[in-house]
Design a protein around this motif. Structure first.
Motif, PDB file in Angstrom:
ATOM      1  N   GLY A  81       8.990  99.719 116.197  1.00  0.00           N
ATOM      2  CA  GLY A  81       9.418  98.795 115.160  1.00  0.00           C
ATOM      3  C   GLY A  81      10.782  98.188 115.396  1.00  0.00           C
ATOM      4  N   TRP A  82      11.694  98.987 115.942  1.00  0.00           N
ATOM      5  CA  TRP A  82      13.069  98.507 116.143  1.00  0.00           C
ATOM      6  C   TRP A  82      13.145  97.391 117.176  1.00  0.00           C
ATOM      7  CZ3 TRP A  82      15.502  98.707 120.883  1.00  0.00           C
ATOM      8  CH2 TRP A  82      14.901  99.538 121.851  1.00  0.00           C
ATOM      9  N   ARG A  83      12.125  97.312 118.043  1.00  0.00           N
ATOM     10  CA  ARG A  83      12.141  96.290 119.091  1.00  0.00           C
ATOM     11  C   ARG A  83      11.826  94.889 118.556  1.00  0.00           C
ATOM     12  NH1 ARG A  83      12.031  98.866 124.083  1.00  0.00           N
ATOM     13  NH2 ARG A  83      11.402 101.060 124.009  1.00  0.00           N
ATOM     14  N   ASP A  84      11.199  94.825 117.384  1.00  0.00           N
ATOM     15  CA  ASP A  84      10.777  93.534 116.838  1.00  0.00           C
ATOM     16  C   ASP A  84      11.950  92.876 116.120  1.00  0.00           C
ATOM     17  OD1 ASP A  84       9.325  91.376 116.052  1.00  0.00           O
ATOM     18  OD2 ASP A  84       7.916  92.471 114.762  1.00  0.00           O
ATOM     19  N   CYS A  85      12.915  92.434 116.889  1.00  0.00           N
ATOM     20  CA  CYS A  85      14.116  91.796 116.351  1.00  0.00           C
ATOM     21  C   CYS A  85      14.700  90.869 117.407  1.00  0.00           C
ATOM     22  CB  CYS A  85      15.153  92.849 115.941  1.00  0.00           C
ATOM     23  SG  CYS A  85      15.851  93.765 117.337  1.00  0.00           S
ATOM     24  N   ARG A  86      15.645  90.046 116.989  1.00  0.00           N
ATOM     25  CA  ARG A  86      16.331  89.166 117.939  1.00  0.00           C
ATOM     26  C   ARG A  86      17.769  88.986 117.500  1.00  0.00           C
ATOM     27  NH1 ARG A  86      17.707  84.161 116.499  1.00  0.00           N
ATOM     28  NH2 ARG A  86      16.973  83.377 114.485  1.00  0.00           N
ATOM     29  N   LEU A  87      18.645  88.796 118.458  1.00  0.00           N
ATOM     30  CA  LEU A  87      20.040  88.522 118.145  1.00  0.00           C
ATOM     31  C   LEU A  87      20.183  87.096 117.623  1.00  0.00           C
ATOM     32  CD1 LEU A  87      21.767  90.084 121.281  1.00  0.00           C
ATOM     33  CD2 LEU A  87      21.863  90.954 118.949  1.00  0.00           C
ATOM     34  N   TYR A  88      21.061  86.926 116.651  1.00  0.00           N
ATOM     35  CA  TYR A  88      21.312  85.575 116.168  1.00  0.00           C
ATOM     36  C   TYR A  88      22.051  84.764 117.234  1.00  0.00           C
ATOM     37  CZ  TYR A  88      19.846  86.953 111.501  1.00  0.00           C
ATOM     38  OH  TYR A  88      19.099  87.383 110.432  1.00  0.00           O
ATOM     39  N   ASP A  89      21.702  83.506 117.328  1.00  0.00           N
ATOM     40  CA  ASP A  89      22.321  82.629 118.314  1.00  0.00           C
ATOM     41  C   ASP A  89      23.829  82.606 118.130  1.00  0.00           C
ATOM     42  OD1 ASP A  89      19.793  82.010 119.223  1.00  0.00           O
ATOM     43  OD2 ASP A  89      19.661  80.105 118.145  1.00  0.00           O
ATOM     44  N   GLY A  90      24.542  82.828 119.219  1.00  0.00           N
ATOM     45  CA  GLY A  90      26.000  82.731 119.201  1.00  0.00           C
ATOM     46  C   GLY A  90      26.727  84.011 118.844  1.00  0.00           C
ATOM     47  N   ILE A  91      26.036  85.041 118.394  1.00  0.00           N
ATOM     48  CA  ILE A  91      26.739  86.234 117.926  1.00  0.00           C
ATOM     49  C   ILE A  91      27.391  86.997 119.075  1.00  0.00           C
ATOM     50  CG2 ILE A  91      24.793  87.862 117.992  1.00  0.00           C
ATOM     51  CD1 ILE A  91      27.379  87.526 115.147  1.00  0.00           C
ATOM     52  N   VAL A  92      26.759  87.026 120.239  1.00  0.00           N
ATOM     53  CA  VAL A  92      27.358  87.730 121.377  1.00  0.00           C
ATOM     54  C   VAL A  92      28.643  87.031 121.823  1.00  0.00           C
ATOM     55  CG1 VAL A  92      27.054  88.405 123.801  1.00  0.00           C
ATOM     56  CG2 VAL A  92      25.185  88.737 122.166  1.00  0.00           C
ATOM     57  N   ASP A  93      28.664  85.712 121.794  1.00  0.00           N
ATOM     58  CA  ASP A  93      29.891  84.974 122.131  1.00  0.00           C
ATOM     59  C   ASP A  93      31.011  85.315 121.157  1.00  0.00           C
ATOM     60  OD1 ASP A  93      28.769  83.695 124.313  1.00  0.00           O
ATOM     61  OD2 ASP A  93      28.102  81.964 123.137  1.00  0.00           O
ATOM     62  N   VAL A  94      30.646  85.555 119.894  1.00  0.00           N
ATOM     63  CA  VAL A  94      31.631  85.971 118.896  1.00  0.00           C
ATOM     64  C   VAL A  94      32.227  87.321 119.289  1.00  0.00           C
ATOM     65  CG1 VAL A  94      31.944  86.722 116.508  1.00  0.00           C
ATOM     66  CG2 VAL A  94      30.640  84.647 116.999  1.00  0.00           C
ATOM     67  N   PHE A  95      31.362  88.270 119.655  1.00  0.00           N
ATOM     68  CA  PHE A  95      31.849  89.593 120.067  1.00  0.00           C
ATOM     69  C   PHE A  95      32.798  89.470 121.264  1.00  0.00           C
ATOM     70  CE2 PHE A  95      27.464  91.342 118.685  1.00  0.00           C
ATOM     71  CZ  PHE A  95      27.849  91.325 117.358  1.00  0.00           C
ATOM     72  N   LYS A  96      32.391  88.711 122.256  1.00  0.00           N
ATOM     73  CA  LYS A  96      33.193  88.564 123.479  1.00  0.00           C
ATOM     74  C   LYS A  96      34.560  87.962 123.162  1.00  0.00           C
ATOM     75  CE  LYS A  96      29.321  87.958 126.715  1.00  0.00           C
ATOM     76  NZ  LYS A  96      28.606  87.011 127.611  1.00  0.00           N
ATOM     77  N   LEU A 123      19.634  96.261 122.679  1.00  0.00           N
ATOM     78  CA  LEU A 123      20.054  94.861 122.698  1.00  0.00           C
ATOM     79  C   LEU A 123      21.231  94.609 123.643  1.00  0.00           C
ATOM     80  CD1 LEU A 123      19.818  94.184 118.847  1.00  0.00           C
ATOM     81  CD2 LEU A 123      18.325  93.206 120.608  1.00  0.00           C
ATOM     82  N   GLY A 124      21.701  95.676 124.302  1.00  0.00           N
ATOM     83  CA  GLY A 124      22.781  95.534 125.272  1.00  0.00           C
ATOM     84  C   GLY A 124      24.138  95.231 124.672  1.00  0.00           C
ATOM     85  N   LEU A 125      24.425  95.824 123.498  1.00  0.00           N
ATOM     86  CA  LEU A 125      25.655  95.497 122.782  1.00  0.00           C
ATOM     87  C   LEU A 125      26.706  96.607 122.785  1.00  0.00           C
ATOM     88  CD1 LEU A 125      24.087  93.834 119.604  1.00  0.00           C
ATOM     89  CD2 LEU A 125      24.895  92.692 121.688  1.00  0.00           C
ATOM     90  N   THR A 126      26.397  97.734 123.384  1.00  0.00           N
ATOM     91  CA  THR A 126      27.269  98.911 123.283  1.00  0.00           C
ATOM     92  C   THR A 126      28.714  98.612 123.678  1.00  0.00           C
ATOM     93  OG1 THR A 126      25.365 100.319 123.776  1.00  0.00           O
ATOM     94  CG2 THR A 126      27.546 101.324 123.961  1.00  0.00           C
ATOM     95  N   GLU A 127      28.902  97.827 124.715  1.00  0.00           N
ATOM     96  CA  GLU A 127      30.250  97.588 125.260  1.00  0.00           C
ATOM     97  C   GLU A 127      31.191  96.884 124.277  1.00  0.00           C
ATOM     98  OE1 GLU A 127      30.538  94.175 128.160  1.00  0.00           O
ATOM     99  OE2 GLU A 127      28.342  94.289 128.003  1.00  0.00           O
ATOM    100  N   TYR A 128      30.637  96.241 123.265  1.00  0.00           N
ATOM    101  CA  TYR A 128      31.484  95.444 122.375  1.00  0.00           C
ATOM    102  C   TYR A 128      32.084  96.233 121.213  1.00  0.00           C
ATOM    103  CZ  TYR A 128      29.151  91.708 124.904  1.00  0.00           C
ATOM    104  OH  TYR A 128      28.667  90.900 125.891  1.00  0.00           O
TER     105      TYR A 128
END
Length: 218
Positions: A81-96, A123-128
């Protein structure tokens, strides 16, 4: 404008659109107990608050049944169930960009910590993130205020005026304000402008890049 050094992010509806997976798993749990599905708008309202709150408020169920449903829900959610999601456009650029400007970032979600880590890692976000805060599975700490307090303690925050909570529901606003933390409500999630105004969000942001304009005063 205030200077915010610590930026806390809700997860579902703020970082990722997780509604499809969450609703699918709620339906799976209800089917497992032969409970009729509520209207679609009720499912939408159940995305955000802890299930012990939403299942009682929106479905009118007693706690023994709610606990059984939560067990069924989590069994399904953990598998796929947790896989059925998507990152919002632009949010990773905000983190960076925030990290590049020396800001401390954290997750503060009412989602159980186990599933929070699954999603953040998947989602590959751990580093942020400097800290990832979620709810305990036993409900001992699952309100948004509980989670924010945990995050503040682990980040060793001594001045809450330098903290900004970002979320998409009234629970984020209430939880932040209970601890003296400002809250920016985001329009790309599951809440509404009317809800944010009613509960006194300090800011209302229309798109992810508005986070940078607010925090960096760009």
């Amino acid at each position: 404008m205030k200077a915010y050094d610590y930026i806390l992010f809700d997860l579902d509806g703020t970082v990722s659109d997780s509604k499809p997976g969450i609703i699918s798993c709620i339906k799976h749990a209800l089917d497992g107990k032969g409970i009729k599905h509520p209207p679609a708008e009720v499912f939408d309202k159940m995305v955000g608050p802890p299930f012990r709150v939403s299942m009682k408020e929106f479905l009118g169920l007693d706690m023994p049944m709610i606990e059984q449903l939560i067990t069924l829900y989590r069994g399904k959610y953990e598998v796929d169930g947790w896989r059925d999601c998507r990152l919002y456009d632009g949010i990773v650029d905000v983190f960076k960009t925030l990290k590049a400007n020396g800001k401390k970032l954290a997750i503060a979600t009412s989602k159980p910590l186990k599933f929070t880590h699954l999603m953040i890692e998947g989602l590959g976000l751990t580093e942020y993130f400097d800290f990832i805060g979620g709810a305990t599975c036993d409900a001992s700490k699952e309100t948004k205020a509980d989670v924010i307090e945990l995050v503040l303690e682990n980040l060793k925050v001594d001045d809450v005026s330098k903290v900004l909570m970002l979320g998409d529901r009234l629970y984020d606003i209430e939880g932040a304000h209970a601890l003296g933390v400002d809250c920016a409500a985001v329009m790309w999630g599951y809440g509404s402008r009317e809800e944010f105004e009613e509960y006194g969000a300090d800011y209302i942001l229309d798109k992810p890049e508005d986070i940078l304009k607010l925090v960096l005063q760009a």
